[in-house]
Enzyme design. Structure first.
Site, PDB file in Angstrom:
ATOM      1  N   CYS A  33      29.853 -10.129  13.603  1.00  0.00           N
ATOM      2  CA  CYS A  33      29.414  -8.854  14.186  1.00  0.00           C
ATOM      3  C   CYS A  33      28.776  -8.040  13.066  1.00  0.00           C
ATOM      4  O   CYS A  33      28.383  -8.607  12.035  1.00  0.00           O
ATOM      5  CB  CYS A  33      30.545  -8.130  14.902  1.00  0.00           C
ATOM      6  SG  CYS A  33      31.902  -7.592  13.838  1.00  0.00           S
ATOM      7  N   ARG A  76      34.766  -6.045  16.476  1.00  0.00           N
ATOM      8  CA  ARG A  76      34.586  -7.137  17.427  1.00  0.00           C
ATOM      9  C   ARG A  76      34.966  -8.503  16.864  1.00  0.00           C
ATOM     10  O   ARG A  76      35.719  -9.254  17.517  1.00  0.00           O
ATOM     11  CB  ARG A  76      33.130  -7.163  17.921  1.00  0.00           C
ATOM     12  CG  ARG A  76      32.772  -5.963  18.765  1.00  0.00           C
ATOM     13  CD  ARG A  76      31.269  -5.856  18.969  1.00  0.00           C
ATOM     14  NE  ARG A  76      30.589  -5.502  17.733  1.00  0.00           N
ATOM     15  CZ  ARG A  76      29.285  -5.396  17.589  1.00  0.00           C
ATOM     16  NH1 ARG A  76      28.502  -5.669  18.616  1.00  0.00           N
ATOM     17  NH2 ARG A  76      28.748  -5.040  16.442  1.00  0.00           N
ATOM     18  N   ASP A  81      29.140  -2.866  20.727  1.00  0.00           N
ATOM     19  CA  ASP A  81      29.830  -2.293  19.571  1.00  0.00           C
ATOM     20  C   ASP A  81      30.729  -1.124  20.010  1.00  0.00           C
ATOM     21  O   ASP A  81      30.237  -0.131  20.550  1.00  0.00           O
ATOM     22  CB  ASP A  81      28.745  -1.792  18.605  1.00  0.00           C
ATOM     23  CG  ASP A  81      29.306  -1.293  17.297  1.00  0.00           C
ATOM     24  OD1 ASP A  81      30.541  -1.167  17.191  1.00  0.00           O
ATOM     25  OD2 ASP A  81      28.507  -1.023  16.390  1.00  0.00           O
TER      26      ASP A  81
HETATM   27  P1  4NP Z   1      31.887  -4.179  14.455  1.00  0.00           P
HETATM   28  O1  4NP Z   1      31.801  -2.582  14.586  1.00  0.00           O
HETATM   29  O2  4NP Z   1      30.477  -4.648  14.160  1.00  0.00           O
HETATM   30  O3  4NP Z   1      32.353  -4.616  15.781  1.00  0.00           O
HETATM   31  O4  4NP Z   1      32.861  -4.464  13.331  1.00  0.00           O
HETATM   32  C1  4NP Z   1      31.261  -1.771  13.574  1.00  0.00           C
HETATM   33  C2  4NP Z   1      32.053  -1.386  12.523  1.00  0.00           C
HETATM   34  C3  4NP Z   1      31.523  -0.555  11.535  1.00  0.00           C
HETATM   35  C4  4NP Z   1      30.210  -0.128  11.626  1.00  0.00           C
HETATM   36  C5  4NP Z   1      29.429  -0.524  12.692  1.00  0.00           C
HETATM   37  C6  4NP Z   1      29.956  -1.355  13.667  1.00  0.00           C
HETATM   38  N1  4NP Z   1      29.683   0.735  10.642  1.00  0.00           N
HETATM   39  O5  4NP Z   1      28.524   1.169  10.789  1.00  0.00           O
HETATM   40  O6  4NP Z   1      30.360   1.039   9.643  1.00  0.00           O
END
Ligand code: 4NP
Length: 161
Positions: free
Chosen positions: A11, A17, A126
């Site tokens: 992800c 995720r 997300d």
């Molecule tokens: P993930 O969610 O891709 O599902 O782990 C996110 C976690 C952090 C960030 C973006 C999406 N971020 O911009 O820090």
């Protein structure tokens, strides 16, 4: 026995995720006795959360479903992942695009959507800027996909075919 299948869930941040998907896959594979035949890890296309535990909302959601992901740590997708894994299973289309941009010339991994690889449709949105309901929705999606993937692996119609 043939060599283990190596799956890397991908992800953006590797704190929401993909650690939830890793936890769901590990649980469903263990239930099916496939935890030595299929190796699972996760990574992010971004490096902001390297070394960090999963988001507390992801950990709490997984815990409510009986899965402890608190020991996982964020890491960034790297060139060797394309050499060491069979599949990079991405949460959404941006992850697919960003992952492909990091592929070395000697990559052997296939890159696709986790949902599609499991025989399902859609992407995993997300939840980072969302609320607990969004995390619950992600859990439902990754667990349905994990169960579907395990069913296909058990039937001999491996999604890797
Ligand atoms: P993930 O969610 O891709 O599902 O782990 C996110 C976690 C952090 C960030 C973006 C999406 N971020 O911009 O820090």
């Amino acid at each position: 026995m043939s060599a283990p299948l190596h799956l890397l869930v991908v992800c953006l941040g590797n704190i929401c995720r993909s650690p939830m998907a890793e936890g769901a896959l590990r649980m469903r594979l263990a239930e099916a006795g496939l935890d030595r035949a299929v190796i699972v890890d996760s990574a992010g296309t971004g490096g902001w959360h390297v070394g960090n535990p999963p988001d507390h909302r992801a950990t709490a959601t997984a815990q409510r479903h009986g899965v402890d992901i608190s020991g996982l740590r964020g890491r960034k997708l790297q060139a060797d992942d394309f050499r060491n894994f069979d599949w990079l299973l991405c949460a959404d289309d941006a992850n697919v695009r960003d992952a492909r941009a990091l592929a070395p010339t000697d990559a052997r991994a296939n890159v696709g959507l986790f949902m599609e690889w499991a025989g399902l449709q859609g992407v995993i949105a997300d939840p980072y800027t969302g609320d607990m309901d969004d995390f619950e929705q992600v859990w439902k999606q990754v667990d349905i996909a994990a169960k579907a993937a395990v069913a296909r692996l058990r039937s001999g119609h491996a999604p890797a075919d």
